[in-house]
Scaffold this active site. Structure first.
Site, mmCIF file in Angstrom:
data_model
loop_
_atom_site.group_PDB
_atom_site.id
_atom_site.type_symbol
_atom_site.label_atom_id
_atom_site.label_comp_id
_atom_site.label_asym_id
_atom_site.label_seq_id
_atom_site.Cartn_x
_atom_site.Cartn_y
_atom_site.Cartn_z
ATOM 1 N N TYR A 81 -0.151 -26.146 -92.083
ATOM 2 C CA TYR A 81 -0.142 -24.927 -91.275
ATOM 3 C C TYR A 81 1.283 -24.464 -90.969
ATOM 4 C CZ TYR A 81 -5.087 -25.994 -90.702
ATOM 5 O OH TYR A 81 -6.403 -26.262 -90.936
ATOM 6 N N ASN A 133 -3.688 -35.130 -86.834
ATOM 7 C CA ASN A 133 -3.945 -34.698 -88.215
ATOM 8 C C ASN A 133 -2.684 -34.105 -88.854
ATOM 9 O OD1 ASN A 133 -5.070 -33.930 -90.613
ATOM 10 N ND2 ASN A 133 -6.728 -32.700 -89.719
#
Lengths: 169, 169
Positions: B140, B133
């Site tokens: 992040y 992903n």
């Protein structure tokens, strides 16, 4: 080392917080992560036996008459699987002192945890293992634990949390 | 898609359990893991709003008048770091519906979580990401999250827990 040894596995109480912290420090040493330990007994008391309990702990207790009373410990709490809709028993730390290994103490702790997980209707048990810790990995494979190889945990430390909390979209 | 959109981020209540489960199912679809979902609304109610609360949830709520009321959600709970002696805010699921991405909703949810983590005196925030992903990983990284590359999570399912619970040393 004797091949059989007397001990009982019992839940830790508030009186045990400094012993738990000593065991955590020994675990950190084994994991070569001592520099990361900033916990205090007071924090263990507050977060385990205060208003909110964030963890539970089992101790392998050989009794007061020994030089080394505690042979190992398992510290755990409950997380939640949204896919199962059930709690997960998450094992944060499992540690047996090097001089007490090979006697089944780790296995005994895991069996007790599995019994607790069933009582609490958990859908899973989980824990994280350092990739270089092959003896541990072999041990976990033997009880049919499956590695979640395609996931990576990301972490924010306190500074990054503060920055994020104070940021704007 | 409008580049600005009205919604509020609010804590989920017991009335929201079936909407949370719908969002979880959409997340599972995105993760190609739909076959793993066996949760029910009743389990979400029992484990979130029953005797013991195993999770909390934030909803990005666009209001009742829309065809799609909920744009995304963040489901979380507290774990415990033995090295820090402090709770960790663990983010189990963060999901924004594909058609509402790029509007800052995920970032808003994360900011709110960071604020909650500070209120609760957490030492860390953590979550797991699927290795394929990449958009999530990039996102992040931008907020300074660090991957725990040298750890692997091991898992026992209910059958393996039963076998272990019933085994002997």
């Amino acid at each position: 080392m004797a091949s059989s040894i007397q001990y009982k596995i019992r839940p830790a109480t508030e009186e045990d917080v400094s012993d738990i912290l000593s065991l955590v420090k020994k675990l950190a040493e084994y994991e070569k992560l001592s520099h990361e330990v900033t916990a205090t007994s007071e924090l263990f008391r507050e977060n385990g036996f205060g208003k909110t309990s964030h963890y539970s702990c089992l101790l392998a207790d050989g009794g007061m008459n020994l030089d080394t009373r505690y042979f190992g410990f398992a510290l755990y709490f409950y997380t939640f699987s949204t896919f199962k809709g059930k709690p997960t028993l998450y094992l944060e730390d499992l540690f047996v002192l090097p001089e007490f290994r090979g006697l089944g103490i780790g296995k005994s702790l895991l069996i007790r945890l599995a019994q607790i997980a069933r009582e609490k209707k958990c859908g899973r048990m989980e824990w994280a293992v350092l990739d270089w810790n092959q003896p541990a990995i072999d041990f976990y494979r033997k009880i049919d634990a499956v590695p979640m190889d395609d996931w990576t945990v990301f972490r924010l430390d306190e500074k990054a949390i503060r920055r994020l909390a104070e940021s704007t979209r």
